[in-house]
Design a protein around this motif. Structure first.
Motif, PDB file in Angstrom:
ATOM      1  N   MET A   1      21.775  34.720  38.038  1.00 44.08           N
ATOM      2  CA  MET A   1      22.644  35.373  39.189  1.00 44.08           C
ATOM      3  C   MET A   1      24.067  34.947  38.909  1.00 44.08           C
ATOM      4  N   GLY A   2      24.238  33.634  38.436  1.00 42.24           N
ATOM      5  CA  GLY A   2      25.665  33.210  37.856  1.00 42.24           C
ATOM      6  C   GLY A   2      25.885  33.878  36.850  1.00 42.24           C
TER       7      GLY A   2
ATOM      8  N   PHE B   1      29.828  38.228  34.837  1.00 40.99           N
ATOM      9  CA  PHE B   1      29.989  39.626  34.172  1.00 40.99           C
ATOM     10  C   PHE B   1      30.727  40.471  34.921  1.00 40.99           C
ATOM     11  N   VAL B   2      30.294  40.555  36.246  1.00 37.87           N
ATOM     12  CA  VAL B   2      31.056  41.569  37.166  1.00 37.87           C
ATOM     13  C   VAL B   2      32.423  41.017  37.617  1.00 37.87           C
ATOM     14  N   MET B   3      32.778  39.676  37.488  1.00 41.08           N
ATOM     15  CA  MET B   3      34.106  39.023  37.472  1.00 41.08           C
ATOM     16  C   MET B   3      35.039  39.530  36.582  1.00 41.08           C
ATOM     17  N   LEU B   4      34.282  39.428  35.469  1.00 35.56           N
ATOM     18  CA  LEU B   4      34.974  39.701  33.877  1.00 35.56           C
ATOM     19  C   LEU B   4      35.469  41.220  33.894  1.00 35.56           C
ATOM     20  N   VAL B   5      34.361  42.106  34.209  1.00 38.66           N
ATOM     21  CA  VAL B   5      34.790  43.388  34.404  1.00 38.66           C
ATOM     22  C   VAL B   5      35.805  43.809  35.602  1.00 38.66           C
ATOM     23  N   SER B   6      35.431  43.193  36.582  1.00 40.07           N
ATOM     24  CA  SER B   6      36.434  43.479  37.712  1.00 40.07           C
ATOM     25  C   SER B   6      37.809  43.124  37.455  1.00 40.07           C
ATOM     26  N   SER B   7      38.174  41.695  36.886  1.00 40.64           N
ATOM     27  CA  SER B   7      39.280  41.306  36.480  1.00 40.64           C
ATOM     28  C   SER B   7      40.033  42.377  35.573  1.00 40.64           C
ATOM     29  N   VAL B   8      39.435  42.903  34.509  1.00 45.67           N
ATOM     30  CA  VAL B   8      40.039  43.693  33.600  1.00 45.67           C
ATOM     31  C   VAL B   8      40.511  44.993  34.198  1.00 45.67           C
ATOM     32  N   CYS B   9      39.569  45.365  34.893  1.00 45.78           N
ATOM     33  CA  CYS B   9      39.909  46.652  35.516  1.00 45.78           C
ATOM     34  C   CYS B   9      41.019  46.634  36.565  1.00 45.78           C
TER      35      CYS B   9
ATOM     36  N   ILE C   1      34.442  47.222  41.796  1.00 45.65           N
ATOM     37  CA  ILE C   1      33.305  46.054  41.960  1.00 45.65           C
ATOM     38  C   ILE C   1      32.146  46.716  42.145  1.00 45.65           C
ATOM     39  N   ALA C   2      32.034  47.891  43.031  1.00 42.54           N
ATOM     40  CA  ALA C   2      30.739  48.251  43.183  1.00 42.54           C
ATOM     41  C   ALA C   2      30.109  49.058  41.949  1.00 42.54           C
ATOM     42  N   SER C   3      31.145  49.726  41.271  1.00 45.43           N
ATOM     43  CA  SER C   3      30.592  50.134  39.880  1.00 45.43           C
ATOM     44  C   SER C   3      30.058  49.295  39.057  1.00 45.43           C
ATOM     45  N   ALA C   4      30.647  48.126  38.889  1.00 47.54           N
ATOM     46  CA  ALA C   4      30.283  47.033  38.038  1.00 47.54           C
ATOM     47  C   ALA C   4      29.079  46.236  38.147  1.00 47.54           C
ATOM     48  N   VAL C   5      28.914  46.307  39.610  1.00 44.14           N
ATOM     49  CA  VAL C   5      27.619  45.665  40.136  1.00 44.14           C
ATOM     50  C   VAL C   5      26.256  46.576  40.047  1.00 44.14           C
ATOM     51  N   GLN C   6      26.655  48.218  40.034  1.00 45.26           N
ATOM     52  CA  GLN C   6      25.786  49.048  39.632  1.00 45.26           C
ATOM     53  C   GLN C   6      25.214  49.204  38.185  1.00 45.26           C
ATOM     54  N   LEU C   7      26.275  48.876  37.441  1.00 41.09           N
ATOM     55  CA  LEU C   7      25.822  48.674  35.934  1.00 41.09           C
ATOM     56  C   LEU C   7      24.797  47.430  35.921  1.00 41.09           C
TER      57      LEU C   7
ATOM     58  N   LEU D   1      41.787  37.303  31.987  1.00 41.45           N
ATOM     59  CA  LEU D   1      40.768  37.135  31.258  1.00 41.45           C
ATOM     60  C   LEU D   1      40.383  35.799  31.388  1.00 41.45           C
ATOM     61  N   VAL D   2      41.313  34.945  31.261  1.00 39.42           N
ATOM     62  CA  VAL D   2      40.833  33.559  31.260  1.00 39.42           C
ATOM     63  C   VAL D   2      40.649  32.856  32.542  1.00 39.42           C
ATOM     64  N   TYR D   3      41.242  33.661  33.656  1.00 41.93           N
ATOM     65  CA  TYR D   3      40.999  33.222  35.016  1.00 41.93           C
ATOM     66  C   TYR D   3      39.562  33.724  35.438  1.00 41.93           C
ATOM     67  N   ALA D   4      39.292  34.925  35.093  1.00 40.63           N
ATOM     68  CA  ALA D   4      37.746  35.569  35.377  1.00 40.63           C
ATOM     69  C   ALA D   4      37.023  34.873  34.573  1.00 40.63           C
ATOM     70  N   ILE D   5      36.906  34.109  33.521  1.00 40.32           N
ATOM     71  CA  ILE D   5      35.911  33.583  32.684  1.00 40.32           C
ATOM     72  C   ILE D   5      35.923  32.000  33.508  1.00 40.32           C
ATOM     73  N   GLY D   6      36.985  31.568  33.841  1.00 33.17           N
ATOM     74  CA  GLY D   6      37.110  30.128  34.412  1.00 33.17           C
ATOM     75  C   GLY D   6      36.410  30.286  35.863  1.00 33.17           C
ATOM     76  N   ALA D   7      36.649  31.394  36.739  1.00 23.21           N
ATOM     77  CA  ALA D   7      36.068  31.658  38.000  1.00 23.21           C
ATOM     78  C   ALA D   7      34.486  31.810  37.825  1.00 23.21           C
ATOM     79  N   GLY D   8      34.250  32.422  36.909  1.00 23.27           N
ATOM     80  CA  GLY D   8      32.648  32.692  36.542  1.00 23.27           C
ATOM     81  C   GLY D   8      31.997  31.259  36.140  1.00 23.27           C
ATOM     82  N   THR D   9      32.611  30.768  35.338  1.00 20.87           N
ATOM     83  CA  THR D   9      31.989  29.420  34.856  1.00 20.87           C
ATOM     84  C   THR D   9      31.981  28.458  35.998  1.00 20.87           C
ATOM     85  N   GLY D  10      32.972  28.500  36.903  1.00 23.48           N
ATOM     86  CA  GLY D  10      32.919  27.770  38.227  1.00 23.48           C
ATOM     87  C   GLY D  10      31.671  28.330  39.155  1.00 23.48           C
TER      88      GLY D  10
END
Length: 194
Positions: free
Chosen positions: A43-44, A49-57, A82-88, A135-144
């Motif tokens: 789940m994490g 992954f969704v955070m990373l895709v959402s951040s770029v988009c 976000i809804a599209s990334a979650v569906q993926l 990108l770094v912010y999304a990776i950091g938030a996902g890692t957190g």
């Protein structure tokens, strides 16, 4: 602030401003899926992954919206991405790991309404991060997020082996653990610089 270093942005998102334990965003999957390490890690990773895709988009969408002076569409555009990334993610897990898909249950589609994902897109936009900083912010938030959910899952698995008073079993002990974890992460608040 565009002048923040990448390491500062990463550490700030992981520790000082952890989305779950300091900003209290994304509590639904944090409390719902953190019962076992077997489901907490996937789940994490899915959330990251969704955070990373959402951040770029969100970065690309924001550039387009600013160019055409239609920033008022920002929120609805972010929600659609976000809804599209979650569906993926959901289709991928269903295809390749059906057992994991079933074990995550309703919490996988709930990533769509996870306020941490939307918060990430909005925070990076308002902080005016460039692409690499986003990108770094999304990776950091996902890692957190992964760190928080794994800590909670580990604690909850250990508690299953303990004898607890009936009053503090179930949701009560989960909320107490979440509060204690949050307090421990508040110690990193000085790293965030305000």
């Amino acid at each position: 602030m565009p002048t923040e270093s990448l390491s500062f942005i990463f550490l700030n998102a992981v520790l000082a401003n952890n989305f779950v334990l300091a900003l209290f965003l994304g509590l639904c999957p944090f409390l719902g899926v953190s019962g076992k390490l077997d489901t907490a890690l996937p789940m994490g990773l899915a959330t990251m992954f969704v955070m990373l895709v959402s951040s770029v988009c969100a970065f690309a969408i924001n550039q387009i919206l600013v160019t055409f002076d239609i920033e008022f569409l920002r929120l609805i555009a972010y929600i659609a991405v976000i809804a599209s990334a979650v569906q993926l993610v959901e289709m991928t897990l269903k295809k390749f790991t059906p057992a994991l898909f079933r074990s995550l249950g309703i919490f996988l589609p709930l990533i769509t309404t996870n306020c941490a994902i939307l918060g990430l897109a909005l925070f990076q936009t308002f902080k005016e991060y460039d692409f690499l900083q986003s990108l770094v912010y999304a990776i950091g938030a996902g890692t957190g997020f992964i760190l928080a959910i794994l800590l909670m899952a580990g604690l909850r698995e250990k508690l299953e082996l303990s004898t607890l008073p009936s009053l503090s079993q179930g949701a009560a002990i989960s909320l107490m653990l979440g509060g204690l974890l949050s307090l421990s992460f508040m110690g990193f608040a000085g790293l965030g610089g305000g």
